[in-house]
Motif scaffolding. Structure first.
Motif, PDB file in Angstrom:
ATOM      1  N   PRO A  12       0.730  -1.443  -0.114  1.00  0.00           N
ATOM      2  CA  PRO A  12      -0.355  -0.298   0.244  1.00  0.00           C
ATOM      3  C   PRO A  12       0.724   0.826   0.636  1.00  0.00           C
ATOM      4  O   PRO A  12       0.247   2.434  -0.557  1.00  0.00           O
ATOM      5  CB  PRO A  12      -0.957  -0.401   1.686  1.00  0.00           C
ATOM      6  CG  PRO A  12      -0.597  -1.872   1.532  1.00  0.00           C
ATOM      7  CD  PRO A  12       0.157  -2.394   1.003  1.00  0.00           C
ATOM      8  N   ASN A  13       1.744   1.251   0.284  1.00  0.00           N
ATOM      9  CA  ASN A  13       2.820   2.564   1.028  1.00  0.00           C
ATOM     10  C   ASN A  13       3.455   2.555  -0.657  1.00  0.00           C
ATOM     11  O   ASN A  13       3.411   3.932  -1.051  1.00  0.00           O
ATOM     12  CB  ASN A  13       4.018   2.140   1.648  1.00  0.00           C
ATOM     13  CG  ASN A  13       4.648   3.396   1.799  1.00  0.00           C
ATOM     14  OD1 ASN A  13       4.363   4.616   1.984  1.00  0.00           O
ATOM     15  ND2 ASN A  13       6.594   3.026   1.658  1.00  0.00           N
ATOM     16  N   ASP A  14       3.382   1.702  -1.652  1.00  0.00           N
ATOM     17  CA  ASP A  14       3.987   1.907  -2.871  1.00  0.00           C
ATOM     18  C   ASP A  14       3.204   2.863  -3.447  1.00  0.00           C
ATOM     19  O   ASP A  14       3.813   3.625  -4.904  1.00  0.00           O
ATOM     20  CB  ASP A  14       4.316   0.511  -3.715  1.00  0.00           C
ATOM     21  CG  ASP A  14       5.301   0.123  -3.287  1.00  0.00           C
ATOM     22  OD1 ASP A  14       6.238   0.042  -2.572  1.00  0.00           O
ATOM     23  OD2 ASP A  14       5.493  -1.233  -3.062  1.00  0.00           O
ATOM     24  N   ALA A  15       1.691   2.357  -3.465  1.00  0.00           N
ATOM     25  CA  ALA A  15       0.798   3.067  -4.519  1.00  0.00           C
ATOM     26  C   ALA A  15       0.813   4.239  -3.768  1.00  0.00           C
ATOM     27  O   ALA A  15       0.426   5.693  -4.329  1.00  0.00           O
ATOM     28  CB  ALA A  15      -0.742   2.269  -3.789  1.00  0.00           C
ATOM     29  N   GLU A  21       4.097  11.237  -6.031  1.00  0.00           N
ATOM     30  CA  GLU A  21       5.840  11.653  -6.574  1.00  0.00           C
ATOM     31  C   GLU A  21       3.997  12.421  -8.000  1.00  0.00           C
ATOM     32  O   GLU A  21       4.379  13.338  -8.532  1.00  0.00           O
ATOM     33  CB  GLU A  21       5.635  10.626  -7.698  1.00  0.00           C
ATOM     34  CG  GLU A  21       6.540   9.557  -6.461  1.00  0.00           C
ATOM     35  CD  GLU A  21       7.089   7.934  -7.285  1.00  0.00           C
ATOM     36  OE1 GLU A  21       6.743   7.957  -7.900  1.00  0.00           O
ATOM     37  OE2 GLU A  21       7.740   7.270  -6.329  1.00  0.00           O
ATOM     38  N   LEU A  22       2.928  11.297  -8.340  1.00  0.00           N
ATOM     39  CA  LEU A  22       1.866  12.322  -9.520  1.00  0.00           C
ATOM     40  C   LEU A  22       1.391  14.284  -8.330  1.00  0.00           C
ATOM     41  O   LEU A  22       1.834  14.266  -9.312  1.00  0.00           O
ATOM     42  CB  LEU A  22       0.748  11.599  -9.355  1.00  0.00           C
ATOM     43  CG  LEU A  22       1.347  10.183 -10.618  1.00  0.00           C
ATOM     44  CD1 LEU A  22       0.130   9.822 -10.721  1.00  0.00           C
ATOM     45  CD2 LEU A  22       1.179  10.500 -11.621  1.00  0.00           C
ATOM     46  N   ILE A 110      10.322   7.836   5.173  1.00  0.00           N
ATOM     47  CA  ILE A 110      10.288   6.629   6.217  1.00  0.00           C
ATOM     48  C   ILE A 110       9.930   5.621   6.011  1.00  0.00           C
ATOM     49  O   ILE A 110      10.859   4.659   6.031  1.00  0.00           O
ATOM     50  CB  ILE A 110       9.916   7.603   7.309  1.00  0.00           C
ATOM     51  CG1 ILE A 110      10.820   9.169   8.224  1.00  0.00           C
ATOM     52  CG2 ILE A 110      10.519   6.783   8.352  1.00  0.00           C
ATOM     53  CD1 ILE A 110      10.186   9.444   9.044  1.00  0.00           C
ATOM     54  N   ILE A 111       8.967   5.055   6.061  1.00  0.00           N
ATOM     55  CA  ILE A 111       7.941   3.383   6.100  1.00  0.00           C
ATOM     56  C   ILE A 111       9.115   3.152   4.951  1.00  0.00           C
ATOM     57  O   ILE A 111       9.961   2.062   4.831  1.00  0.00           O
ATOM     58  CB  ILE A 111       7.066   3.580   5.722  1.00  0.00           C
ATOM     59  CG1 ILE A 111       5.901   3.753   6.617  1.00  0.00           C
ATOM     60  CG2 ILE A 111       6.563   2.181   4.818  1.00  0.00           C
ATOM     61  CD1 ILE A 111       4.634   4.152   6.980  1.00  0.00           C
ATOM     62  N   ASN A 112       9.553   3.738   3.527  1.00  0.00           N
ATOM     63  CA  ASN A 112      10.183   3.272   2.347  1.00  0.00           C
ATOM     64  C   ASN A 112      11.216   3.119   2.460  1.00  0.00           C
ATOM     65  O   ASN A 112      12.249   1.958   2.370  1.00  0.00           O
ATOM     66  CB  ASN A 112       9.611   4.033   1.552  1.00  0.00           C
ATOM     67  CG  ASN A 112       9.795   3.749   0.167  1.00  0.00           C
ATOM     68  OD1 ASN A 112       9.809   2.337  -0.669  1.00  0.00           O
ATOM     69  ND2 ASN A 112      11.652   3.597  -0.774  1.00  0.00           N
ATOM     70  N   ALA A 113      12.297   4.012   3.255  1.00  0.00           N
ATOM     71  CA  ALA A 113      13.692   3.893   3.681  1.00  0.00           C
ATOM     72  C   ALA A 113      13.990   2.654   4.587  1.00  0.00           C
ATOM     73  O   ALA A 113      14.953   2.123   3.919  1.00  0.00           O
ATOM     74  CB  ALA A 113      14.290   4.969   4.303  1.00  0.00           C
TER      75      ALA A 113
END
Length: 122
Positions: A12-15, A21-22, A110-113
């Motif tokens: 879900p964080n990727d989405a 980004e958009l 932060i979640i992604n890193a």
């Protein structure tokens, strides 16, 4: 066409990050068109700012970056793009939108890193 690695999962964080980004590109374009007189330099900034951000992201930050960076470099690029989009909202006298965007982008980043570091370590 190459298939994704076996351990690849879309979270879900990727989405959310894709939507952020958009929204960042939209924000930079809106700022460019509204902050500068039209037709010039407004058109140049309105098209150029999101284009520059997309090129920067694509070259250095995207999952298939042409010039992959370490974690620090990726964070710097992400802060530059997302931070400039948040700053654009503040410059357009929309501090609530800017603060909300910055907060959501920060938490998502932060979640992604942490996920990227875990993948590298494991």
């Amino acid at each position: 066409m190459a298939s994704p690695p076996e351990d690849f999962r879309l979270t879900p964080n990727d989405a959310l990050r894709f939507l952020l980004e958009l929204f960042a590109l939209f924000s930079l374009g809106l700022w460019g068109f509204s902050a500068w007189p039209l037709p010039w330099p407004g058109i140049g900034f309105g098209i150029g700012m999101p284009l520059a951000a997309a090129v920067l992201w694509g070259l250095f930050r995207s999952p298939k970056a042409r010039f992959p960076l370490g974690i620090v470099g990726r964070v710097v690029v992400e802060v530059a793009v997302m931070g400039s989009a948040a700053a654009a909202w503040f410059a357009m006298d929309q501090p609530v939108v800017g603060a909300l965007f910055a907060g959501v982008a920060l938490v998502s980043g932060i979640i992604n890193a942490r996920a990227e570091l875990a993948r590298q370590a494991g």
